[in-house]
Motif scaffolding. Structure first.
Motif, PDB file in Angstrom:
ATOM      1  N   ILE A  37       0.860  -1.186   0.000  1.00 44.72           N
ATOM      2  CA  ILE A  37       0.000   0.000   0.000  1.00 44.72           C
ATOM      3  C   ILE A  37       0.895   1.236   0.000  1.00 44.72           C
ATOM      4  O   ILE A  37       1.752   1.393   0.877  1.00 44.72           O
ATOM      5  CB  ILE A  37      -0.924   0.023   1.241  1.00 44.72           C
ATOM      6  CG1 ILE A  37      -1.635  -1.326   1.420  1.00 44.72           C
ATOM      7  CG2 ILE A  37      -1.913   1.182   1.149  1.00 44.72           C
ATOM      8  CD1 ILE A  37      -2.492  -1.776   0.258  1.00 44.72           C
ATOM      9  N   ALA A  38       0.691   2.093  -0.987  1.00 42.60           N
ATOM     10  CA  ALA A  38       1.487   3.320  -1.089  1.00 42.60           C
ATOM     11  C   ALA A  38       0.918   4.384  -0.152  1.00 42.60           C
ATOM     12  O   ALA A  38      -0.189   4.246   0.376  1.00 42.60           O
ATOM     13  CB  ALA A  38       1.470   3.817  -2.531  1.00 42.60           C
ATOM     14  N   ALA A  39       1.665   5.463   0.001  1.00 40.78           N
ATOM     15  CA  ALA A  39       1.244   6.535   0.913  1.00 40.78           C
ATOM     16  C   ALA A  39      -0.067   7.187   0.474  1.00 40.78           C
ATOM     17  O   ALA A  39      -0.807   7.749   1.286  1.00 40.78           O
ATOM     18  CB  ALA A  39       2.348   7.586   1.014  1.00 40.78           C
ATOM     19  N   ASP A  40      -0.370   7.115  -0.816  1.00 47.10           N
ATOM     20  CA  ASP A  40      -1.643   7.689  -1.286  1.00 47.10           C
ATOM     21  C   ASP A  40      -2.792   6.676  -1.198  1.00 47.10           C
ATOM     22  O   ASP A  40      -3.903   6.957  -1.656  1.00 47.10           O
ATOM     23  CB  ASP A  40      -1.503   8.213  -2.723  1.00 47.10           C
ATOM     24  CG  ASP A  40      -1.169   7.132  -3.731  1.00 47.10           C
ATOM     25  OD1 ASP A  40      -1.064   5.940  -3.324  1.00 47.10           O
ATOM     26  OD2 ASP A  40      -1.013   7.458  -4.926  1.00 47.10           O
ATOM     27  N   GLY A  41      -2.526   5.499  -0.649  1.00 48.22           N
ATOM     28  CA  GLY A  41      -3.583   4.522  -0.450  1.00 48.22           C
ATOM     29  C   GLY A  41      -3.745   3.523  -1.583  1.00 48.22           C
ATOM     30  O   GLY A  41      -4.534   2.589  -1.481  1.00 48.22           O
ATOM     31  N   ARG A  42      -3.003   3.744  -2.659  1.00 49.96           N
ATOM     32  CA  ARG A  42      -3.135   2.805  -3.780  1.00 49.96           C
ATOM     33  C   ARG A  42      -2.483   1.483  -3.426  1.00 49.96           C
ATOM     34  O   ARG A  42      -1.496   1.418  -2.716  1.00 49.96           O
ATOM     35  CB  ARG A  42      -2.481   3.379  -5.042  1.00 49.96           C
ATOM     36  CG  ARG A  42      -3.167   4.668  -5.531  1.00 49.96           C
ATOM     37  CD  ARG A  42      -2.401   5.280  -6.683  1.00 49.96           C
ATOM     38  NE  ARG A  42      -2.333   4.358  -7.807  1.00 49.96           N
ATOM     39  CZ  ARG A  42      -3.287   4.239  -8.737  1.00 49.96           C
ATOM     40  NH1 ARG A  42      -4.358   5.000  -8.674  1.00 49.96           N
ATOM     41  NH2 ARG A  42      -3.155   3.385  -9.717  1.00 49.96           N
ATOM     42  N   ALA A  43      -3.063   0.401  -3.972  1.00 48.72           N
ATOM     43  CA  ALA A  43      -2.577  -0.942  -3.645  1.00 48.72           C
ATOM     44  C   ALA A  43      -1.905  -1.569  -4.851  1.00 48.72           C
ATOM     45  O   ALA A  43      -2.334  -1.373  -5.997  1.00 48.72           O
ATOM     46  CB  ALA A  43      -3.745  -1.821  -3.199  1.00 48.72           C
ATOM     47  N   GLU A  44      -0.842  -2.317  -4.563  1.00 57.38           N
ATOM     48  CA  GLU A  44      -0.152  -3.050  -5.616  1.00 57.38           C
ATOM     49  C   GLU A  44      -0.044  -4.510  -5.176  1.00 57.38           C
ATOM     50  O   GLU A  44       0.440  -4.799  -4.087  1.00 57.38           O
ATOM     51  CB  GLU A  44       1.245  -2.447  -5.823  1.00 57.38           C
ATOM     52  CG  GLU A  44       2.027  -3.083  -6.940  1.00 57.38           C
ATOM     53  CD  GLU A  44       3.394  -2.417  -7.105  1.00 57.38           C
ATOM     54  OE1 GLU A  44       3.604  -1.773  -8.153  1.00 57.38           O
ATOM     55  OE2 GLU A  44       4.245  -2.543  -6.194  1.00 57.38           O
ATOM     56  N   VAL A  45      -0.514  -5.396  -6.058  1.00 56.99           N
ATOM     57  CA  VAL A  45      -0.421  -6.833  -5.802  1.00 56.99           C
ATOM     58  C   VAL A  45       0.788  -7.349  -6.569  1.00 56.99           C
ATOM     59  O   VAL A  45       0.944  -7.055  -7.750  1.00 56.99           O
ATOM     60  CB  VAL A  45      -1.675  -7.573  -6.307  1.00 56.99           C
ATOM     61  CG1 VAL A  45      -1.538  -9.080  -6.112  1.00 56.99           C
ATOM     62  CG2 VAL A  45      -2.927  -7.049  -5.645  1.00 56.99           C
ATOM     63  N   LEU A  46       1.634  -8.133  -5.909  1.00 52.90           N
ATOM     64  CA  LEU A  46       2.732  -8.797  -6.611  1.00 52.90           C
ATOM     65  C   LEU A  46       2.519 -10.294  -6.452  1.00 52.90           C
ATOM     66  O   LEU A  46       2.428 -10.798  -5.320  1.00 52.90           O
ATOM     67  CB  LEU A  46       4.088  -8.385  -6.034  1.00 52.90           C
ATOM     68  CG  LEU A  46       4.405  -6.908  -6.200  1.00 52.90           C
ATOM     69  CD1 LEU A  46       4.179  -6.165  -4.895  1.00 52.90           C
ATOM     70  CD2 LEU A  46       5.830  -6.705  -6.691  1.00 52.90           C
ATOM     71  N   ILE A  47       2.439 -10.985  -7.565  1.00 52.22           N
ATOM     72  CA  ILE A  47       2.051 -12.393  -7.489  1.00 52.22           C
ATOM     73  C   ILE A  47       2.699 -13.182  -8.625  1.00 52.22           C
ATOM     74  O   ILE A  47       2.861 -12.669  -9.732  1.00 52.22           O
ATOM     75  CB  ILE A  47       0.496 -12.525  -7.474  1.00 52.22           C
ATOM     76  CG1 ILE A  47       0.074 -13.970  -7.221  1.00 52.22           C
ATOM     77  CG2 ILE A  47      -0.136 -11.974  -8.742  1.00 52.22           C
ATOM     78  CD1 ILE A  47      -1.371 -14.101  -6.742  1.00 52.22           C
ATOM     79  N   GLY A  48       3.059 -14.418  -8.304  1.00 56.05           N
ATOM     80  CA  GLY A  48       3.839 -15.237  -9.240  1.00 56.05           C
ATOM     81  C   GLY A  48       3.025 -16.104 -10.168  1.00 56.05           C
ATOM     82  O   GLY A  48       3.549 -17.064 -10.719  1.00 56.05           O
ATOM     83  N   THR A  49       1.747 -15.778 -10.347  1.00 57.21           N
ATOM     84  CA  THR A  49       0.973 -16.410 -11.414  1.00 57.21           C
ATOM     85  C   THR A  49       1.239 -15.614 -12.694  1.00 57.21           C
ATOM     86  O   THR A  49       1.944 -14.607 -12.659  1.00 57.21           O
ATOM     87  CB  THR A  49      -0.527 -16.381 -11.082  1.00 57.21           C
ATOM     88  OG1 THR A  49      -0.887 -15.029 -10.764  1.00 57.21           O
ATOM     89  CG2 THR A  49      -0.825 -17.267  -9.878  1.00 57.21           C
ATOM     90  N   MET A  50       0.702 -16.026 -13.840  1.00 58.01           N
ATOM     91  CA  MET A  50       0.969 -15.290 -15.072  1.00 58.01           C
ATOM     92  C   MET A  50      -0.224 -15.361 -16.007  1.00 58.01           C
ATOM     93  O   MET A  50      -0.498 -16.393 -16.605  1.00 58.01           O
ATOM     94  CB  MET A  50       2.208 -15.891 -15.761  1.00 58.01           C
ATOM     95  CG  MET A  50       2.696 -15.069 -16.952  1.00 58.01           C
ATOM     96  SD  MET A  50       3.301 -13.439 -16.437  1.00 58.01           S
ATOM     97  CE  MET A  50       2.256 -12.360 -17.431  1.00 58.01           C
TER      98      MET A  50
END
Lengths: 158, 769
Positions: free
Chosen positions: B475-488
Motif C-alpha cells: 500500500i502506497a502513501a496515497d492509499g493505492r494498492a499493488e499486488v505482486l504475485i507469481g501467477t501469469m
C-alpha cells in the motif's frame, strides 16, 4: 536482393514515404518500418487473420501483401481507431461483451468487424459468424465476439 | 459487496491497451543493437548427422555467428531440464535434451544450428548455406508402434522405447471385480495429438548484462519463475543469474508452460556476442517446435453387475512423449489420472501408464493436462455400457453417481471430494438442453435427410492444490494498492480479477489497484499459471496478504485515535472505533503508515502484507455438458447445433470472465474432438504442418454456447472459488463424441476415434466402402 524501392502510403491518415526491399511484407512494413506493432502476425500464410488491416476500404491480410504492392494505398490499422482513454464504439462493444482474452487476434478481429459492419450494417448472427470466419481466435470460442458485433449491428438496425 | 468487488462482471483493466494495439507481446519489443536468430531444423524424423558444415553461413551477408550442438557442448550448455518424472521402481528415464542436436536428430523440427545475423532475413538466408548430410535411421510414429517388438529404438537407456511405467490404484481389487462382473465393457481409443496453436507464435528475446553477469529473457510464458529455475539448470549457474520478463501473452493453453531450447539459445548467444538476440517462430516452426498435447492410446475395461453398477475400472495408457521428455512432459500422462473416478462410485480403479518415445515433436501439458483424456474415456465407456446392456444412458449414470450426503468422499485413486451435487447438475443440464424434446428434433432432422444425435457427459475434476501460492500486497502513501504475485495471466484477465479481490477486501476502487506479474526480479516467487489454480489460490493468497495489511492498519488507526486495536472496526473503507463516530479514512491511515513521525516505536513504517496459501485440499468443479449434432449422411459433414453446460464453479469472482473461460475451453475441446487432426506420416513427417492443413474451429463452425452457473460452496477455499480454466476443454470432447455416436447408432457404429472428421464419419457409416 537488397535493392530498395521507394513507396508511399497513407496509414491512419498519415502519409509515409519509405524505401523498402521488394520482399518486405506489408505487415512487417507496418510493424518494423513504421513501428505500428498493433497489427499482429499469427501465421504469415493468410489463414488466421491476426494481421488484417483495411486497404483501400477492404479488409486484407497484410501478411499476404508486399509493401511495394501497397504503394499508393490508403491503409487503416487498429492504431487508427479510438485511444486508450476514448475507445471507439466497436472497441467499446468488444470490452463490454468480453470479446477478447489474450488480445492477440483482437486487432485483426476489430478490423474485420469494421469492414463487415460497413458492408453489412445490420448483420444477422449468420452474417456475423460468416464474416468472422476468416479470423482465428483460440481463447474466446467466438461467442462473446459474436455478441459484441451483434450489439453493434443491432444498434445500427435501430 | 462493492461495485467492483467479488461477484461483479467488471470490464477488464487490460482491455483498453489490447483494443488499441498498445499491448506489448514479445515481438513488439526490440532492444538497441539487437541481433536476430534463425534455427535450422531437421527435415528428418530420425537420422545421424554425418556432416554439418556451417562455413557457408558464417561468411554470408550480415551474419555475426553460427552455432551448432558442438559449440554448446564445448561451453557446457545443456537444454531444457525434465523437472517431473516418476521415481517409483523402476525410475523413469529422461534423456539428455540439448538445445541443439548433437550428432543425431530424433524428430522433424529438432534444431541443428543457429544463425545469428543483423536482420531476421539475413539469418534465414544464411541458414540455407549450411550443408548437412544425414544418414536416415528407421522411424517410429505412434505410441502403439513404439512398443511393438522390433520397433526402432530412440534411446539406449529406454529399452522398448519406454521412458517410465507408472501405476495407481488397486490392481488386485480391479482384477477381482472383473472376474466377478456380469458384463465387461471394453474400449480402445486414441486421445488424439493436438497442435496447441496459441495465435501468438512463440518468441524469445535474450539480453545479457556483462556488468552483473546476468541474463534477461523476454518471452511469452505462463511460468516465468519455473523457467528461470530451468535456465539455471541448463547453464549450470545459480537461477538468480537470470531474470525472466513476461508482458502480454498471446495465448498459452499449456504450450507456453515449458522451457524450450530456443530460450537457452538466445540467452547463450546474447552472452557470447554481447548483444541482445531475438528469435520469433514462424507458424511452420511453431508446428514443429511448440510442444504438442494429448497423444494417448488407451484401453479401458469397465466391470458392471447385473443392475449396471460399476464394480471396477482397469485402464492401460500408452502416452506418446515424442522424442524427448519436455520439461513437464510426464505431467499429463500421470498427474490427473485421478479424473478416472469421475462423479461415480466405482469402488476399484487401477491405471497403468507407460510413457513412450516416438520420432515426433515432444508433448507437454494442454488445457486440462490429463483430465480431458481420462474423462473422455470414462464417459465414452459409460455410453457403450448403456448400449450393450440395453440401459438408458441417463439412468445408468444416475445409478452410479456419488450422492450429496456422501461427502467427504474418498475415491479409489486417493482424492477426497469435499462437495458436489452431481445428480442435480445432471438434471439441470438435461433440462436446459431440453433433453425430453430431442425426439421431436430428431424426427424433424430426419425429414431434412439429416442424422441428429445428442450426447452428454458428467464430470468432476480437481483444481488448485499441490502448490503453495504466495502473494504480496503493498500500500502506497496515497492509499493505492499493488499486488505482486507469481501467477501469469495469458488472457485470463488477472489484472482485473485480482484487483476485484483487493477492491472487495480493502474497499478500494478498481483503478486504485495494480497487479504485477511476469517479472522474476520484482515478484519473489511463483509457480506460474496452470491447472485452473490462479484464481482459487491467488485469490486466497491475496486475501491472507490483505488480512496482514488490515491488521497493521488497524493498529495504526488505534494509535492515531488513542484506542485499543481490538476496538477498531474496518468497514466501508474506513477504520472506526466501535460504537462511536470517530474514524480514520483508508488514505489517512496509508499516509500515516509511511510517516514514521506518526507511528509508535513498535510499528515499522510501510503498509505491506504477504500471504502464503497452502491449500488444504483441491477444489472440485463439477458439471454436465450436453451437445447436439446433425450429420449429413451423404458427406459425413458434422454440424454442432447446440451446446449446453451447467457447471458448479463455486462462488464466481467475475461471472463475465468466467463465462469466457468456459466458452473458450468448450470450443478448444470441440476443436480436438471434431476438427484438429495432427496427421503424421509413417516417415515421421508432420503432414498437418500449417493452419491450412490443421483445422482449428472457426466462428461459423460453432453454435452459441449456453452456460449456466450452479454454484455450491467450496469448503477448501477461503473465498469459495473453484478452478474454471480447464472445465470446458475437459467436458466437451466426450459430449460431442457421444452425440455423434448417438446420431450414427442406426448404422451399427460403436465407436469412431477422434477427431470426428467428415471422412471418418462417412467411412464409419459405410459410405466409404
Amino acid at each position: 536482393m537488397t535493392e530498395q524501392h521507394a513507396i508511399e502510403m497513407v496509414v491512419n491518415g498519415v502519409t509515409y514515404a519509405r524505401k523498402v526491399e521488394a520482399r518486405l511484407l506489408l505487415v512487417d512494413f507496418l510493424r518494423d518500418t513504421l513501428g505500428l506493432t498493433g497489427t499482429h502476425i499469427g501465421c504469415e500464410h493468410g489463414v488466421c487473420g491476426a494481421c488484417t488491416v483495411i486497404v483501400n476500404g477492404a479488409s486484407a491480410r497484410s501478411c499476404l501483401c508486399f509493401a511495394v504492392q501497397a504503394d499508393g494505398a490508403v491503409i487503416e490499422t487498429v492504431e487508427g481507431l479510438g485511444s486508450v482513454d476514448d475507445l471507439d464504439p466497436v472497441q467499446q462493444a468488444f470490452r463490454v461483451h468480453h470479446a477478447l482474452q489474450c488480445g492477440f487476434c483482437t486487432p485483426g478481429m476489430l478490423m474485420t468487424t469494421i469492414d463487415l459492419l460497413r458492408k453489412c450494417p445490420s448483420a444477422t448472427d449468420d452474417d456475423i459468424r460468416n464474416g468472422l470466419s476468416g479470423n482465428l481466435c483460440r481463447c474466446t470460442g467466438y461467442d462473446n465476439i459474436v455478441r459484441a458485433v451483434r450489439a453493434m449491428a443491432g444498434e445500427r438496425r435501430e | 459487496m462493492t461495485k467492483f468487488g467479488i461477484g461483479q462482471s467488471v470490464p477488464r483493466k487490460e482491455d483498453p491497451r489490447l483494443l488499441t494495439g498498445r499491448g506489448r507481446f514479445v515481438d513488439d519489443r526490440n532492444l538497441p543493437d539487437q541481433l536476430h536468430a534463425h534455427i535450422l531444423r531437421s527435415p528428418h524424423a530420425h537420422a545421424r548427422i554425418a556432416r554439418l558444415d556451417v562455413g557457408g553461413a558464417r561468411s554470408a551477408a550480415g551474419v555475426v555467428a553460427v552455432a551448432t550442438g558442438a559449440d554448446l557442448a564445448a561451453d557446457g550448455i545443456g537444454g531444457p531440464p525434465c523437472v517431473f518424472m516418476p521415481e517409483d521402481s523402476p525410475p523413469g528415464y529422461a534423456p539428455p535434451y540439448p538445445a541443439l542436436a548433437q550428432g543425431r536428430v530424433r524428430h522433424v523440427g529438432e534444431g541443428i544450428a543457429m544463425v545469428v545475423a543483423e536482420t531476421a532475413n539475413e539469418a534465414a538466408d544464411a541458414a540455407e548455406e549450411i550443408v548437412v548430410e544425414y544418414e536416415p535411421l528407421p522411424v517410429v510414429v505412434g505410441p502403439e508402434s513404439a512398443v511393438m517388438p522390433g520397433a526402432p529404438q530412440l534411446w539406449d537407456r529406454a529399452p522398448g522405447n519406454v521412458s517410465f511405467t507408472w501405476q495407481a490404484g488397486d490392481a488386485s481389487a480391479v482384477a477381482e471385480a472383473l472376474a466377478g462382473a456380469a458384463r465387461i465393457i471394453h474400449l480402445e481409443e486414441d486421445n488424439n495429438r493436438v497442435v496447441i496453436s496459441a495465435i501468438e507464435p512463440r518468441a524469445a528475446l535474450g539480453d545479457h548484462d556483462s556488468q552483473s553477469e546476468r541474463g534477461t529473457l523476454y518471452i511469452g510464458s505462463q511460468m516465468p519463475h519455473p523457467i528461470k529455475d530451468d535456465l539455471g539448470v541448463a547453464f549450470g549457474l545459480p537461477a538468480d543469474r537470470f531474470r525472466v520478463v513476461v508482458e502480454d501473452v498471446g495465448g498459452g493453453f499449456g504450450a507456453k508452460n515449458a522451457t524450450y531450447p530456443e530460450y537457452v539459445l538466445v540467452l547463450w548467444a546474447a552472452r557470447k556476442l554481447a548483444r541482445p538476440v531475438k528469435w520469433c517462430a514462424s507458424r511452420a516452426e511453431a508446428f514443429l517446435s511448440d510442444y504438442h498435447g494429448r497423444a494417448n492410446r488407451t484401453t479401458f475395461d469397465l466391470a458392471l453387475d447385473e443392475e449396471g453398477r460399476f464394480l471396477g475400472l482397469e485402464v492401460d495408457v500408452l502416452a506418446d512423449l515424442g522424442a524427448y521428455v519436455s520439461s513437464r512432459g510426464a505431467v499429463s500422462p500421470i498427474f490427473n489420472q485421478t479424473a478416472l473416478a469421475g462423479p461415480y462410485t466405482t469402488p476399484a480403479i487401477h491405471v497403468r501408464v507407460r510413457g513412450v518415445f516416438t520420432n515426433t515433436v515432444p508433448t507437454d501439458v494442454y488445457r486440462g493436462a490429463g483430465r480431458p483424456e481420462a474423462i473422455y474415456g470414462l464417459e465414452r465407456l459409460i455410453d457403450l455400457a448403456a448400449a450393450e446392456l440395453g440401459l438408458d444412458r441417463v439412468d445408468l449414470r444416475r445409478r452410479n453417481l456419488i450422492a450429496p450426503e456422501s461427502f467427504p468422499y474418498e475415491t479409489p485413486l486417493g482424492l477426497i471430494y469435499d462437495s458436489g451435487q452431481f445428480a442435480d447438475n445432471l438434471d439441470a443440464g438435461l433440462a436446459r438442453a431440453d433433453w425430453d424434446g430431442f425426439a421431436a428434433r430428431r424426427a424433424a432432422a430426419e425429414q431434412r435427410g439429416r442424422l441428429r444425435g445428442i450426447g452428454f457427459t458428467n464430470y468432476v475434476e480437481r483444481c488448485g492444490a499441490g502448490v503453495t501460492q504466495g502473494a504480496e500486497l503493498r500500500i502506497a502513501a496515497d492509499g493505492r494498492a499493488e499486488v505482486l504475485i507469481g501467477t501469469m495471466s495469458n488472457g485470463q484477465g488477472h489484472e482485473t480479477a485480482y484487483a476485484q479481490v483487493v477492491a472487495e477486501l480493502l474497499g478500494l476502487d478498481l483503478d486504485s489497484v495494480s497487479v504485477v506479474e511476469g517479472d522474476t526480479d520484482r515478484v519473489a516467487e511463483g509457480e506460474g499459471t496452470g491447472g485452473s489454480r490462479s484464481i482459487p489460490l491467488g485469490g486466497a493468497a491475496i486475501s491472507l496478504a490483505a488480512d496482514e495489511v488490515i491488521d497493521k492498519a488497524r493498529r495504526i488507526a488505534a494509535h492515531l485515535m488513542e484506542a485499543a486495536p481490538a476496538d477498531i472496526e474496518f468497514t466501508g473503507g474506513r477504520f472506526a472505533i466501535a460504537g462511536t463516530d470517530r474514524h480514520r479514512s483508508w488514505t489517512e491511515i496509508a499516509a500515516a503508515a509511511h510517516d514514521p513521525s506518526r507511528l509508535p516505536a513498535d510499528i515499522a513504517p510501510g503498509l505491506d502484507g504477504a500471504g502464503e496459501f497452502v491449500p488444504p485440499n483441491h477444489t472440485f468443479p463439477a458439471g454436465c455438458h450436453v451437445c447436439e449434432v446433425e450429420i449429413d449422411p451423404e458427406t459425413g459433414g458434422l454440424q454442432i447445433v447446440a451446446y449446453t453446460i451447467v457447471h458448479d464453479f463455486g462462488r464466481l469472482l467475475n461471472p463475465m470472465l468466467l463465462a469466457g473461460q468456459v466458452h473458450g475451453g468448450v470450443v478448444q475441446g470441440l476443436g480436438q474432438a471434431a476438427f484438429e487432426h495432427t496427421a503424421y506420416g509413417t516417415d515421421g513427417q508432420l503432414l498437418a504442418g500449417s493452419w491450412m492443413d490443421y483445422c482449428l474451429p472457426r466462428a461459423d463452425d460453432l453454435p452459441a454456447i449456453g452456460f449456466t452457473s450452479r454454484p455450491t460452496p467450496c469448503p477448501s477455499n477461503p473465498l469459495g472459488f473453484k478452478g474454471c480454466g480447464e472445465a470446458g476443454a475437459a467436458g466437451s470432447p466426450p459430449a460431442l463424441a457421444n452425440a455423434v455416436m448417438d446420431a450414427v447408432a442406426p448404422y451399427g457404429v460403436r465407436h469412431i476415434d477422434l477427431p470426428l472428421t467428415p471422412e471418418r464419419i462417412w467411412r464409419a457409416i459405410g459410405r466409404g466402402t
